[in-house]
Design a protein around this motif. Structure first.
Motif, PDB file in Angstrom:
ATOM      1  N   ALA A 141       0.463   0.919   7.889  1.00  0.00           N
ATOM      2  CA  ALA A 141      -0.673   1.808   7.639  1.00  0.00           C
ATOM      3  C   ALA A 141      -1.765   1.096   6.845  1.00  0.00           C
ATOM      4  CB  ALA A 141      -0.214   3.061   6.903  1.00  0.00           C
ATOM      5  N   GLY A 142      -2.889   1.779   6.708  1.00  0.00           N
ATOM      6  CA  GLY A 142      -4.053   1.294   5.982  1.00  0.00           C
ATOM      7  C   GLY A 142      -5.295   1.964   6.536  1.00  0.00           C
ATOM      8  N   PRO A 143      -6.415   1.901   5.821  1.00  0.00           N
ATOM      9  CA  PRO A 143      -7.632   2.576   6.266  1.00  0.00           C
ATOM     10  C   PRO A 143      -8.341   1.784   7.362  1.00  0.00           C
ATOM     11  CG  PRO A 143      -8.077   1.372   4.269  1.00  0.00           C
ATOM     12  CD  PRO A 143      -6.602   1.216   4.539  1.00  0.00           C
ATOM     13  N   PRO A 144      -9.243   2.432   8.091  1.00  0.00           N
ATOM     14  CA  PRO A 144     -10.068   1.670   9.036  1.00  0.00           C
ATOM     15  C   PRO A 144     -11.066   0.793   8.279  1.00  0.00           C
ATOM     16  CG  PRO A 144     -10.834   3.930   8.890  1.00  0.00           C
ATOM     17  CD  PRO A 144      -9.560   3.865   8.097  1.00  0.00           C
ATOM     18  N   PRO A 145     -11.582  -0.255   8.882  1.00  0.00           N
ATOM     19  CA  PRO A 145     -12.616  -1.059   8.219  1.00  0.00           C
ATOM     20  C   PRO A 145     -13.785  -0.172   7.793  1.00  0.00           C
ATOM     21  CG  PRO A 145     -11.846  -2.150  10.205  1.00  0.00           C
ATOM     22  CD  PRO A 145     -11.253  -0.777  10.221  1.00  0.00           C
ATOM     23  N   HIS A 146     -14.308  -0.437   6.590  1.00  0.00           N
ATOM     24  CA  HIS A 146     -15.374   0.403   6.056  1.00  0.00           C
ATOM     25  C   HIS A 146     -16.120  -0.359   4.976  1.00  0.00           C
ATOM     26  CE1 HIS A 146     -11.905   1.026   3.398  1.00  0.00           C
ATOM     27  NE2 HIS A 146     -12.779   1.332   2.444  1.00  0.00           N
ATOM     28  N   VAL A 147     -17.211   0.237   4.504  1.00  0.00           N
ATOM     29  CA  VAL A 147     -18.009  -0.356   3.424  1.00  0.00           C
ATOM     30  C   VAL A 147     -18.518   0.764   2.538  1.00  0.00           C
ATOM     31  CG1 VAL A 147     -20.119  -0.388   4.843  1.00  0.00           C
ATOM     32  CG2 VAL A 147     -19.917  -1.927   2.881  1.00  0.00           C
ATOM     33  N   HIS A 148     -18.478   0.523   1.216  1.00  0.00           N
ATOM     34  CA  HIS A 148     -18.957   1.489   0.233  1.00  0.00           C
ATOM     35  C   HIS A 148     -20.376   1.116  -0.206  1.00  0.00           C
ATOM     36  CE1 HIS A 148     -14.949   3.325  -0.779  1.00  0.00           C
ATOM     37  NE2 HIS A 148     -14.529   2.167  -0.278  1.00  0.00           N
ATOM     38  N   ALA A 149     -21.248   2.092  -0.235  1.00  0.00           N
ATOM     39  CA  ALA A 149     -22.597   1.869  -0.745  1.00  0.00           C
ATOM     40  C   ALA A 149     -22.728   2.277  -2.205  1.00  0.00           C
ATOM     41  CB  ALA A 149     -23.611   2.656   0.087  1.00  0.00           C
ATOM     42  N   ALA A 150     -21.794   3.118  -2.709  1.00  0.00           N
ATOM     43  CA  ALA A 150     -21.991   3.751  -4.012  1.00  0.00           C
ATOM     44  C   ALA A 150     -21.133   3.189  -5.124  1.00  0.00           C
ATOM     45  CB  ALA A 150     -21.735   5.265  -3.892  1.00  0.00           C
ATOM     46  N   GLU A 151     -19.982   2.536  -4.811  1.00  0.00           N
ATOM     47  CA  GLU A 151     -19.094   2.126  -5.894  1.00  0.00           C
ATOM     48  C   GLU A 151     -18.461   0.766  -5.625  1.00  0.00           C
ATOM     49  OE1 GLU A 151     -18.039   5.613  -4.692  1.00  0.00           O
ATOM     50  OE2 GLU A 151     -17.588   4.502  -2.881  1.00  0.00           O
ATOM     51  N   ASP A 152     -18.142   0.082  -6.723  1.00  0.00           N
ATOM     52  CA  ASP A 152     -17.305  -1.101  -6.700  1.00  0.00           C
ATOM     53  C   ASP A 152     -15.850  -0.645  -6.801  1.00  0.00           C
ATOM     54  OD1 ASP A 152     -19.773  -2.340  -6.867  1.00  0.00           O
ATOM     55  OD2 ASP A 152     -19.529  -2.924  -8.963  1.00  0.00           O
ATOM     56  N   GLU A 153     -14.927  -1.500  -6.357  1.00  0.00           N
ATOM     57  CA  GLU A 153     -13.508  -1.163  -6.409  1.00  0.00           C
ATOM     58  C   GLU A 153     -12.703  -2.301  -7.031  1.00  0.00           C
ATOM     59  OE1 GLU A 153     -12.198   1.448  -2.743  1.00  0.00           O
ATOM     60  OE2 GLU A 153     -13.387  -0.267  -2.068  1.00  0.00           O
ATOM     61  N   LEU A 154     -11.682  -1.910  -7.759  1.00  0.00           N
ATOM     62  CA  LEU A 154     -10.733  -2.859  -8.340  1.00  0.00           C
ATOM     63  C   LEU A 154      -9.344  -2.444  -7.878  1.00  0.00           C
ATOM     64  CD1 LEU A 154     -10.704  -4.199 -11.969  1.00  0.00           C
ATOM     65  CD2 LEU A 154      -8.586  -3.488 -10.881  1.00  0.00           C
ATOM     66  N   PHE A 155      -8.564  -3.411  -7.376  1.00  0.00           N
ATOM     67  CA  PHE A 155      -7.217  -3.147  -6.887  1.00  0.00           C
ATOM     68  C   PHE A 155      -6.226  -4.027  -7.647  1.00  0.00           C
ATOM     69  CE2 PHE A 155     -10.232  -2.759  -3.405  1.00  0.00           C
ATOM     70  CZ  PHE A 155      -9.892  -1.568  -2.777  1.00  0.00           C
ATOM     71  N   TYR A 156      -5.113  -3.441  -8.056  1.00  0.00           N
ATOM     72  CA  TYR A 156      -3.996  -4.210  -8.601  1.00  0.00           C
ATOM     73  C   TYR A 156      -2.755  -3.831  -7.797  1.00  0.00           C
ATOM     74  CZ  TYR A 156      -0.593  -6.336 -11.680  1.00  0.00           C
ATOM     75  OH  TYR A 156       0.427  -7.114 -12.170  1.00  0.00           O
ATOM     76  N   LEU A 157      -2.237  -4.775  -7.018  1.00  0.00           N
ATOM     77  CA  LEU A 157      -1.081  -4.526  -6.151  1.00  0.00           C
ATOM     78  C   LEU A 157       0.194  -4.772  -6.947  1.00  0.00           C
ATOM     79  CD1 LEU A 157       0.060  -3.979  -3.291  1.00  0.00           C
ATOM     80  CD2 LEU A 157      -0.214  -6.425  -2.830  1.00  0.00           C
ATOM     81  N   PHE A 158       1.007  -3.716  -7.132  1.00  0.00           N
ATOM     82  CA  PHE A 158       2.217  -3.942  -7.927  1.00  0.00           C
ATOM     83  C   PHE A 158       3.517  -3.730  -7.163  1.00  0.00           C
ATOM     84  CE2 PHE A 158       0.280   0.099  -9.327  1.00  0.00           C
ATOM     85  CZ  PHE A 158       1.244   1.025  -8.948  1.00  0.00           C
ATOM     86  N   GLU A 159       3.453  -3.317  -5.914  1.00  0.00           N
ATOM     87  CA  GLU A 159       4.658  -3.269  -5.085  1.00  0.00           C
ATOM     88  C   GLU A 159       4.282  -3.590  -3.645  1.00  0.00           C
ATOM     89  OE1 GLU A 159       6.887   0.360  -5.305  1.00  0.00           O
ATOM     90  OE2 GLU A 159       6.810   0.434  -7.499  1.00  0.00           O
ATOM     91  N   GLY A 160       5.147  -4.336  -2.959  1.00  0.00           N
ATOM     92  CA  GLY A 160       4.939  -4.616  -1.545  1.00  0.00           C
ATOM     93  C   GLY A 160       3.902  -5.696  -1.299  1.00  0.00           C
ATOM     94  N   GLN A 161       3.316  -5.673  -0.100  1.00  0.00           N
ATOM     95  CA  GLN A 161       2.312  -6.653   0.275  1.00  0.00           C
ATOM     96  C   GLN A 161       1.253  -5.993   1.143  1.00  0.00           C
ATOM     97  OE1 GLN A 161       5.109  -9.310   2.380  1.00  0.00           O
ATOM     98  NE2 GLN A 161       3.909  -8.962   4.244  1.00  0.00           N
ATOM     99  N   LEU A 162       0.054  -6.590   1.153  1.00  0.00           N
ATOM    100  CA  LEU A 162      -1.062  -6.094   1.947  1.00  0.00           C
ATOM    101  C   LEU A 162      -1.792  -7.273   2.569  1.00  0.00           C
ATOM    102  CD1 LEU A 162      -2.682  -3.406  -0.402  1.00  0.00           C
ATOM    103  CD2 LEU A 162      -1.346  -2.957   1.663  1.00  0.00           C
ATOM    104  N   LEU A 163      -2.208  -7.084   3.796  1.00  0.00           N
ATOM    105  CA  LEU A 163      -3.104  -8.037   4.441  1.00  0.00           C
ATOM    106  C   LEU A 163      -4.519  -7.510   4.246  1.00  0.00           C
ATOM    107  CD1 LEU A 163      -3.480 -10.576   6.213  1.00  0.00           C
ATOM    108  CD2 LEU A 163      -3.374  -9.054   8.209  1.00  0.00           C
ATOM    109  N   TRP A 164      -5.277  -8.190   3.383  1.00  0.00           N
ATOM    110  CA  TRP A 164      -6.640  -7.767   3.064  1.00  0.00           C
ATOM    111  C   TRP A 164      -7.620  -8.392   4.050  1.00  0.00           C
ATOM    112  CZ3 TRP A 164      -7.206  -4.479  -1.065  1.00  0.00           C
ATOM    113  CH2 TRP A 164      -6.177  -4.458  -2.013  1.00  0.00           C
ATOM    114  N   THR A 165      -8.623  -7.641   4.425  1.00  0.00           N
ATOM    115  CA  THR A 165      -9.808  -8.185   5.083  1.00  0.00           C
ATOM    116  C   THR A 165     -10.983  -7.908   4.168  1.00  0.00           C
ATOM    117  OG1 THR A 165      -8.934  -7.809   7.303  1.00  0.00           O
ATOM    118  CG2 THR A 165     -11.307  -8.118   7.100  1.00  0.00           C
ATOM    119  N   LEU A 166     -11.583  -8.963   3.649  1.00  0.00           N
ATOM    120  CA  LEU A 166     -12.705  -8.863   2.714  1.00  0.00           C
ATOM    121  C   LEU A 166     -13.849  -9.677   3.289  1.00  0.00           C
ATOM    122  CD1 LEU A 166     -10.683  -9.522  -0.573  1.00  0.00           C
ATOM    123  CD2 LEU A 166     -11.132  -7.310   0.509  1.00  0.00           C
TER     124      LEU A 166
END
Length: 317
Positions: free
Chosen positions: A48-73
């Motif tokens: 699972a995971g969200p569809p590709p998207h872009v935020h105009a209003a906010e910055d985001e901070l992520f801290y991954l503490f379990e599992g793994q994720l394939l990021w597209t940045l």
């Protein structure tokens, strides 16, 4: 107006929503932070995971503490593992997918706030704990997401082209600070002044004297072990999975009350507090060697504390 009351949430406390197949539990709202930020914990089932998207209003901070994720940045893909920290300024196309075989779990901070209202408006209310059984993705769920995203300044990018794999930049500055091991993960310079992010590992019985900040809010998430937080003279148990928000001006003192090492994420906002750790600490080249012998010059310590907008209660001898 910021809510100056501290917040303590256990592993299943807080309101949660399904957004497609991701479960997002909101811990801090804009009403509580004075609009400065919102905080949540997101759980992503395998695949699972969200569809590709872009935020105009906010910055985001992520801290991954379990599992793994394939990021597209932007135009690159990165393999993320537990312990990775990502800061993503607004305006950058991105997505992530759990490409492992167990749920992925991460702390999410959006600044300024507002993302939490989007989650509640497009999501489906759900239990915040227990087994992760995502609902099927229905036409109604997709319609709600597509209708709510533009109102929140989020553009969904269904035709986004994924880029090549690259190595995720990792900042890991290792320090000993007053008997605790501090791993600097993100600095003010790396977060446009918004945050300082460290991991703190404390030996059994180790704590930090009661103190308060005049400049920053402080956010903790207990990763391992058992801590007790003294907040304005009241003690609160904080086992693994506990989130604690300390607004500026509030006296607090965490102590590792478990039988083994305890580990926490420690976030200051706005950023810059990594300067205190650097001034007060010494470089750690071998964590297995243990901390150097304590030799605290209280006059020097008082000057460092004052320089970083802190007060501390320590008996002078």
């Amino acid at each position: 107006m910021q809510d100056l009351k501290p917040q303590i949430y256990g592993p299943t406390d807080g309101d949660a929503w399904w957004v497609l197949q991701d479960r997002i539990r909101i811990l801090v709202s804009g009403e509580q932070s004075g609009g400065a930020y919102a905080v949540g914990v997101s759980e992503v089932p395998p695949g699972a995971g969200p569809p590709p998207h872009v935020h105009a209003a906010e910055d985001e901070l992520f801290y991954l503490f379990e599992g793994q994720l394939l990021w597209t940045l932007a135009d690159k893909q990165y393999q993320g593992v537990a312990g990775d920290t990502v800061y993503l300024p607004r305006g950058i196309p991105h997505t992530f997918r759990n490409n492992g075989n167990v749920p992925a779990k991460f702390l999410l901070i959006a600044t300024p706030s507002g993302f939490e209202r989007f989650v509640a408006s497009v999501g489906v209310s759900c239990p915040s704990g227990g087994r992760l059984d995502p609902p099927p993705i229905t036409p109604q769920a997709i319609q709600a997401l597509m209708a709510g995203a533009p109102q929140a300044g989020i553009e969904i990018l269904p035709d986004y082209q994924f880029g090549p794999m690259a190595e995720l930049p990792r900042h890991r500055e290792s320090l000993w600070v007053l008997g605790h091991h501090v791993l600097v993960k993100l600095t003010a310079e790396q977060t446009r002044g918004g945050f300082s992010v460290v991991e703190i590992t404390s030996p059994p019985g180790a704590g930090i004297p009661p103190h308060r900040h005049s400049r920053e809010d402080e956010l903790f998430y207990v990763l391992e072990g058992d801590f007790t937080f003294d907040i304005e003279g009241v003690s609160y148990a904080a086992p693994a999975g506990t989130f604690v928000r300390i607004p500026r001006g509030v006296w607090h003192a965490p102590v590792n009350t478990g039988s083994g090492p305890g580990r926490m994420i420690d976030i200051h906002t706005p950023g810059g507090f990594e300067g205190f750790f650097r001034e007060c600490g010494t470089p750690c080249t071998d964590i297995s060697a243990g901390p150097p012998a304590a030799d605290v010059d209280m006059d020097r310590m008082a000057a460092i504390l004052a320089g970083h907008g802190m007060e501390i209660r320590v008996p002078r001898t």
